[in-house]
Design an enzyme around this catalytic site. Structure first.
Site, PDB file in Angstrom:
ATOM      1  N   ASP A 193      90.754  33.404  32.534  1.00 63.23           N
ATOM      2  CA  ASP A 193      89.914  34.403  32.262  1.00 63.23           C
ATOM      3  C   ASP A 193      90.694  35.683  32.583  1.00 63.23           C
ATOM      4  O   ASP A 193      91.419  36.022  33.223  1.00 63.23           O
ATOM      5  CB  ASP A 193      88.585  34.662  33.259  1.00 63.23           C
ATOM      6  N   ASP A 194      90.709  36.643  31.270  1.00 65.46           N
ATOM      7  CA  ASP A 194      91.530  37.863  31.436  1.00 65.46           C
ATOM      8  C   ASP A 194      93.003  37.581  31.574  1.00 65.46           C
ATOM      9  O   ASP A 194      93.827  38.290  31.930  1.00 65.46           O
ATOM     10  CB  ASP A 194      91.083  38.771  32.448  1.00 65.46           C
ATOM     11  N   CYS A 231      84.399  38.344  27.932  1.00 65.60           N
ATOM     12  CA  CYS A 231      84.380  36.698  28.076  1.00 65.60           C
ATOM     13  C   CYS A 231      83.092  36.184  27.560  1.00 65.60           C
ATOM     14  O   CYS A 231      83.010  35.233  26.790  1.00 65.60           O
ATOM     15  CB  CYS A 231      84.504  36.789  29.524  1.00 65.60           C
ATOM     16  N   HIS A 270      78.916  31.720  32.918  1.00 67.21           N
ATOM     17  CA  HIS A 270      78.852  32.886  32.385  1.00 67.21           C
ATOM     18  C   HIS A 270      77.912  32.919  31.018  1.00 67.21           C
ATOM     19  O   HIS A 270      78.359  33.667  30.202  1.00 67.21           O
ATOM     20  CB  HIS A 270      80.122  33.834  31.932  1.00 67.21           C
ATOM     21  N   ASP A 315      90.152  33.425  27.531  1.00 67.18           N
ATOM     22  CA  ASP A 315      88.757  34.175  26.813  1.00 67.18           C
ATOM     23  C   ASP A 315      89.103  35.399  26.073  1.00 67.18           C
ATOM     24  O   ASP A 315      88.253  35.828  25.510  1.00 67.18           O
ATOM     25  CB  ASP A 315      87.542  33.920  27.649  1.00 67.18           C
ATOM     26  N   ASN A 316      89.855  36.118  26.528  1.00 67.29           N
ATOM     27  CA  ASN A 316      90.593  37.389  26.063  1.00 67.29           C
ATOM     28  C   ASN A 316      91.707  38.079  26.450  1.00 67.29           C
ATOM     29  O   ASN A 316      92.214  37.211  27.356  1.00 67.29           O
ATOM     30  CB  ASN A 316      89.025  38.416  26.228  1.00 67.29           C
TER      31      ASN A 316
END
Length: 449
Positions: free
Chosen positions: A29-30, A69, A141, A284-285
């Site tokens: 994530d990130d 996300c 999420h 995710d990004n």
């Protein structure tokens, strides 16, 4: 329900279990584009993720479905543009949410009511119908209520935190909402969240070594709050301290993800599964704050390359070449299409996929296939949209100026070529407008903020 019955009825046409690989997808994530050793990172040690690249394929032009996300996870789990089911934003607590009911915008007072629409068919449902054991361990999420829980969406097992970002030790959001679940049940566990996920993922492999399995490991790390492993005395995160941290803490969080990747690879080796298991790692990004996105510009929540281009490596010794570096454009939702086809799973005709199976592109020596991807994000103070078609990228950031970049020559998006190539600019704008028109015409439950 009709779609799921359709999938179940296709069991007799599925590939023999011996021909199908196990599938492991690890989603950070990130995570910064340049935060892996194999992507040139000078200060973070990631030997296990680097090993996947060395023994498999490394992408240079892999994209997240979105710059935040929830929509990217939606793109993966459905295999379709997230706009088709109305999820273009990250579930959060910051603003009141609205949904469209019979043509009217209705405020949704309970933020926890948000979730992946129940009429969407998930990858887990497809693979479960195809005879796979399915497990998800980490940050979901895609909905907090029970009806959105992974075990209600095709996963046999789930352990993790349902919310977007919770304290790594206390497993609560800063308003006190407790997020940790084992299936549908709230559970109390001591320990650092990344460690708990790593341990559960390794156990899932041991428990399902005798049949094909699909394991999805969506880490919370390295998303805020920035809390280092092996520091249980860390004070409870608050709204004010959510984003406090440092590059050193970020480094430790990344290296603990990498440790878990090593645990997964070791379990596959111990159980004789490594050769016929596809392992994929991505984000995710793009990264933010303490991440390293070089040589890209900008970060998460933007449609500049630093917000949407992400690392991706994959290994499948039985099929994929070793040590290949590819500039083939690919995107998160392609993984859905890839995994489904490898598993012999079927997609109902009323929910056609927008991604494609990547394996033929990676096992061929042919030139990369030209593709077209789209992004948009609408925040209260900034609307952004972009399209990449081949080497060209059109970007509009806040309606201030139309920008055109040649990403083969200018990966950092520094030189606007719109005035030199007005015909390319207008073509990309027309393509983007046509895509938006198609997305906005989709039959879906719409959530806006």
């Amino acid at each position: 329900m009709r779609s799921l019955l359709f999938l179940l009825a296709l069991g007799s046409t599925l590939l023999a279990a011996a021909e199908r690989p196990n599938i492991v997808f690890i989603l950070a994530d990130d995570f910064g584009y340049g935060d892996l050793g194999c992507m040139g990172c000078p200060d973070i040690q990631t030997p296990n993720i680097d090993r996947i690249a060395a023994e498999g394929v490394k992408f240079t032009d892999f994209y997240a479905n979105a710059p935040v996300c929830t929509p990217t996870r939606t793109g993966f789990i459905t295999g379709r543009w997230q706009q088709r089911c109305g999820l273009e934003f990250a579930f959060g607590y910051q603003v009141e949410q609205f949904r469209r009911v019979k043509g009217e915008w209705v405020p949704e007072k309970d933020i926890h009511a948000l979730g992946l629409p129940l009429n969407e068919i998930t990858l887990a449902q497809k693979l479960k119908a195809a005879g796979y054991a399915t497990g998800a361990f980490g940050k979901w999420h895609l909905g907090f209520k029970d009806e959105y829980n992974p075990v209600k969406r095709g996963f046999d097992e789930y352990f993790g935190e349902l919310l977007g970002h919770a304290d790594y030790y206390k497993h609560t959001y800063y308003d006190g909402t407790y997020a940790l679940r084992d299936g549908l049940e709230p559970v109390k566990r001591d320990g650092y969240f990344t460690d708990l996920i790593n341990e559960r993922a390794a156990k899932f492999i041991r428990d399902h070594k005798d049949a094909p399995f699909f394991m999805y490991v969506p880490h919370l790390a390295v998303h805020a709050p920035f809390e280092a492993p092996d520091a249980p005395e860390t004070p409870m995160v608050t709204k004010e301290t959510m984003h406090h941290g440092s590059r050193a803490i970020y480094k430790a969080m990344v290296e603990r993800i990498d440790q878990g990747v090593g645990m997964i690879l070791d379990e596959l080796e111990k159980n004789g599964l490594a050769d016929n298991t596809l392992v994929v790692f991505s984000s995710d990004n793009g990264g933010e704050r303490y991440s390293r996105n070089l040589p890209l510009f900008h970060h998460k929540a933007t449609v500049w390359e630093g917000g949407i281009r992400v690392p991706c490596v994959m290994r499948w010794p039985a099929k994929l070449p070793k040590g290949k570096v590819t500039a083939q454009m690919a995107i998160t939702m392609d993984l859905h299409a890839t995994f489904a086809e490898l598993a012999g799973a079927k997609t109902p005709p009323e929910k056609p996929l927008d991604g494609l199976n990547l394996i033929p592109l990676l096992t061929s020596d042919a030139k990369s296939v030209e593709r077209t991807f789209f992004w948009r994000i609408d925040r209260s103070n900034r609307k952004q949209k972009a399209i990449r078609h081949g080497k060209w990228k059109y970007l509009n950031d806040g309606n201030t100026m139309d920008l055109l970049f040649d990403l083969e020559a200018d990966i950092g998006e520094r030189v606007n070529l719109g005035y030199q190539h007005p015909e390319v600019l207008e073509d990309l704008k027309a393509r983007l407008k046509a895509w938006e028109t198609e997305m906005d015409a989709s039959e879906r439950e719409i959530w806006v903020r």
